[in-house]
Design an enzyme around this catalytic site. Structure first.
Site, PDB file in Angstrom:
ATOM      1  N   GLU A 204     -57.034 -17.663   7.004  1.00  0.00           N
ATOM      2  CA  GLU A 204     -57.869 -18.615   7.731  1.00  0.00           C
ATOM      3  C   GLU A 204     -57.027 -19.418   8.722  1.00  0.00           C
ATOM      4  O   GLU A 204     -55.798 -19.522   8.591  1.00  0.00           O
ATOM      5  CB  GLU A 204     -58.562 -19.579   6.760  1.00  0.00           C
ATOM      6  CG  GLU A 204     -59.501 -18.857   5.764  1.00  0.00           C
ATOM      7  CD  GLU A 204     -60.300 -19.799   4.856  1.00  0.00           C
ATOM      8  OE1 GLU A 204     -61.515 -19.605   4.728  1.00  0.00           O
ATOM      9  OE2 GLU A 204     -59.699 -20.723   4.278  1.00  0.00           O
TER      10      GLU A 204
ATOM     11  N   ASP B 291     -60.881 -29.137   6.960  1.00  0.00           N
ATOM     12  CA  ASP B 291     -59.964 -28.818   8.079  1.00  0.00           C
ATOM     13  C   ASP B 291     -60.035 -29.760   9.271  1.00  0.00           C
ATOM     14  O   ASP B 291     -61.135 -30.071   9.759  1.00  0.00           O
ATOM     15  CB  ASP B 291     -60.288 -27.442   8.685  1.00  0.00           C
ATOM     16  CG  ASP B 291     -60.370 -26.326   7.695  1.00  0.00           C
ATOM     17  OD1 ASP B 291     -60.271 -26.568   6.501  1.00  0.00           O
ATOM     18  OD2 ASP B 291     -60.552 -25.185   8.149  1.00  0.00           O
TER      19      ASP B 291
HETATM   20  C1  FRU Z   1     -60.666 -23.314   5.930  1.00  0.00           C
HETATM   21  C2  FRU Z   1     -62.116 -22.950   6.181  1.00  0.00           C
HETATM   22  C3  FRU Z   1     -62.279 -22.256   7.518  1.00  0.00           C
HETATM   23  C4  FRU Z   1     -63.711 -22.541   7.858  1.00  0.00           C
HETATM   24  C5  FRU Z   1     -63.910 -23.942   7.313  1.00  0.00           C
HETATM   25  C6  FRU Z   1     -65.278 -24.186   6.770  1.00  0.00           C
HETATM   26  O1  FRU Z   1     -60.500 -24.353   4.997  1.00  0.00           O
HETATM   27  O2  FRU Z   1     -62.613 -22.161   5.125  1.00  0.00           O
HETATM   28  O3  FRU Z   1     -61.962 -20.892   7.481  1.00  0.00           O
HETATM   29  O4  FRU Z   1     -63.954 -22.463   9.216  1.00  0.00           O
HETATM   30  O5  FRU Z   1     -62.962 -24.114   6.258  1.00  0.00           O
HETATM   31  O6  FRU Z   1     -65.434 -25.518   6.366  1.00  0.00           O
END
Ligand code: FRU
Length: 540
Positions: A250, A67
């Site tokens: 998310e 992300d």
């Molecule tokens: C989304 C996620 C978020 C988390 C991050 C961890 O892709 O799962 O929810 O904060 O990646 O790397």
């Protein structure tokens, strides 16, 4: 509720042709008048030994990224922080990597901003400039950059192992070095929760406070909070019970947007879901509605559990996830950066020594669709200007009949920005085959429009290496809102990705693919009749 996906287990580990030209009407090649040169990419360029390294997209020189986090524009520089593993090429040791750019195309990698420790991993979050030093973490002369991030606690963390809460860090040197706030975490749930994460904040002008959107991912709930100082957060409301529900919710974000060609404004909630996305695995849905300072209410939203086609999707490809906006970006439209990955197979893709890239930054416009308000995506202005100044423009008009037409030398290339106009005269389906071998037109990335179904399809099943995962879905499709004989596609092709914008950007498909280095051919094809093509490309 359990989700049988690799992503969840990751989380659990953590919570622990032969071409005959039927007709070739008016073929012409034009060249642009002396384009202003653009700087060469700061990072590594694709080579036969690193064939899938994008040229026009953000990657880390080495190691895993997912992300985008903490996207902020400050003093003429775009900062992208991101989920990064400083120690390896798969997910883990989640830290915030950092890259900067002046033009949203060329990125320069900076030192890791915040590194994981055994006590705490640094999950996704956001950054704002605290211009008035409301947090007190800087001074009037040196206002702080403030990051809100998720602490994912390890062994000797401030909260029980496996739990997640929101924390603050700040930088007084334009994002180069970061200090964690001593009072962390600043926001926790009672009881402590293992899936409470991904803070993203928006300034709410009528109330003069910040609004934070977070998720309880496995409960499919967005939680909203408010604060005037970025440190003390007060609960506002929950948003749940609508749209796609088939996976973790998310990376939420609330955006206040103008409705195009009107004086109206609306609120938009962006929300990533994994699995359960429209193309399988990870995807991004959105909701349009109102926010009264406390509660977000979606209008004309799909009922929970309704067919996925009833939800609104930012992208219909398999590789667009966790996108969020760049705080303070110039212009009056949100500029988003998204991760070009899918948790179904992101950990298996065959790139080394890096894994994961960002999508091209996109600007969003809210427009009236036939049934409801819709988001339109376009390559962000700054990025588009840079791309438009790169390379030479080549253009060709041709009519293609039942045999594919090789577009020729000028259209060969690994990284190209293509504008494609097709008029399907008598044809049922037409399109382009990209990154194909010199002889065959059978292999390659196939991008097509079918006027009977009114849909655009990206087929990556014959486009290169795909045996690294059984979940690497072969093709993705999007129905256009007002199908007809004519279609215009903007196609950004890079070493291992394609982004296709159709219907003025209301229908987008972003997909990764892993072609052979030597395959650089481009052809046009037309099925069951003739199609007129105008193809313009710039090789980047
Ligand atoms: C989304 C996620 C978020 C988390 C991050 C961890 O892709 O799962 O929810 O904060 O990646 O790397």
């Amino acid at each position: 509720m359990t989700f049988p996906s690799p992503h969840l287990s990751r989380r659990q580990m953590l919570a622990a042709s032969a071409a005959v030209v039927v007709a070739f009407s008016a073929a012409s090649c034009t060249q642009a008048e002396s384009p202003t040169p653009v700087p060469t990419p700061a990072g590594p360029a694709p080579t036969p030994s690193d064939p899938w390294r994008p040229l026009a997209h953000l990657t880390a020189e080495k190691n895993w990224l997912n992300d985008p986090n903490g996207l902020v524009y400050h003093d003429g520089t775009y900062h992208a922080f991101y989920q990064y593993n400083p120690q390896g090429n798969s997910w883990g040791n989640m830290s915030w990597g950092h890259s900067t750019s002046k033009d949203l195309v060329h990125w320069e990698q900076q030192p890791v901003a915040m590194e994981a420790s055994p006590d705490e991993e640094i999950f996704s979050g956001c950054i704002v400039m605290d211009k008035n030093n409301a947090s007190g973490l800087g001074s009037a002369e040196t206002p702080p950059m403030v990051a809100l991030y998720t602490s994912a606690y390890g062994k000797n963390g401030a909260l029980p192992q496996g739990s997640q809460a929101q924390s603050v860090a700040f930088s007084l040197d334009n994002g180069t070095t970061w200090q964690k706030y001593q009072g962390n975490p600043v926001l926790n749930l009672a009881p402590t929760n293992n899936n409470f994460r991904d803070p993203k904040i928006t300034w709410y002008e009528p109330g003069r406070y910040w609004v934070m959107a977070t998720v309880v991912a496995d409960a499919q709930v967005v939680k909203l909070f408010k604060s005037t100082d970025l440190l003390r957060w007060e609960y506002l409301s929950d948003f749940s019970g609508v749209g796609a529900q088939g996976g973790l919710w998310e990376v939420p974000e609330l955006l206040h947007m103008d409705v195009e060609d009107s004086t109206a404004k609306k609120w938009v909630m962006l929300l990533s879901i994994n699995p359960g996305g429209i193309a399988g695995g990870s995807g991004m849905q959105y909701f349009v509605g109102e926010f009264d300072g406390r509660r977000f209410t979606a209008e004309n939203a799909a009922a929970p559990g309704a067919p996925l086609t009833e939800s609104q999707w930012l992208d219909h490809g398999a590789d667009y996830y966790a996108a969020n906006s760049i705080s303070g970006a110039p212009g009056d439209k949100p500029v988003l950066l998204g991760w070009m990955g899918n948790w179904d197979y992101a950990q298996d893709v065959p790139t080394t020594p890096w894994r994961g890239s960002m999508a091209i930054p996109r600007e969003l416009t809210l427009v009236r669709g036939a049934k409801r308000l819709e988001l339109r995506s376009a390559i962000a202005g700054a990025a588009r200007e840079t791309l438009d100044r790169s390379g030479e423009v080549k253009s060709k008009n041709l009519t293609v009949g039942s045999s594919p037409q090789d577009l020729g030398q000028e259209f060969r290339g690994r990284t190209q920005l293509i504008e494609l106009d097709m008029d399907l005269k008598s044809a049922r389906e037409a399109g382009v085959l990209l990154r194909h071998s010199s002889s065959a037109s059978e292999t390659g990335l196939r991008i097509s429009y079918n006027k009977e179904t009114g849909s655009v399809r990206v087929d990556r099943s014959q486009a290169g290496t795909s045996n690294f995962s059984g979940k690497f879905s072969p093709f993705h499709e999007v129905a256009l809102p007002s199908p007809g004989n004519k279609v215009h596609l903007t196609i950004l092709l890079d070493s291992s990705s394609v982004e296709v914008f159709a219907a003025g950007g209301t229908a987008v498909i972003s997909d990764t693919f892993f072609p052979d280095w030597d395959n650089t051919g481009s052809s046009a094809f037309s099925m069951e009749g003739d199609t007129d093509f105008t193809v313009t490309t710039r090789g980047l």
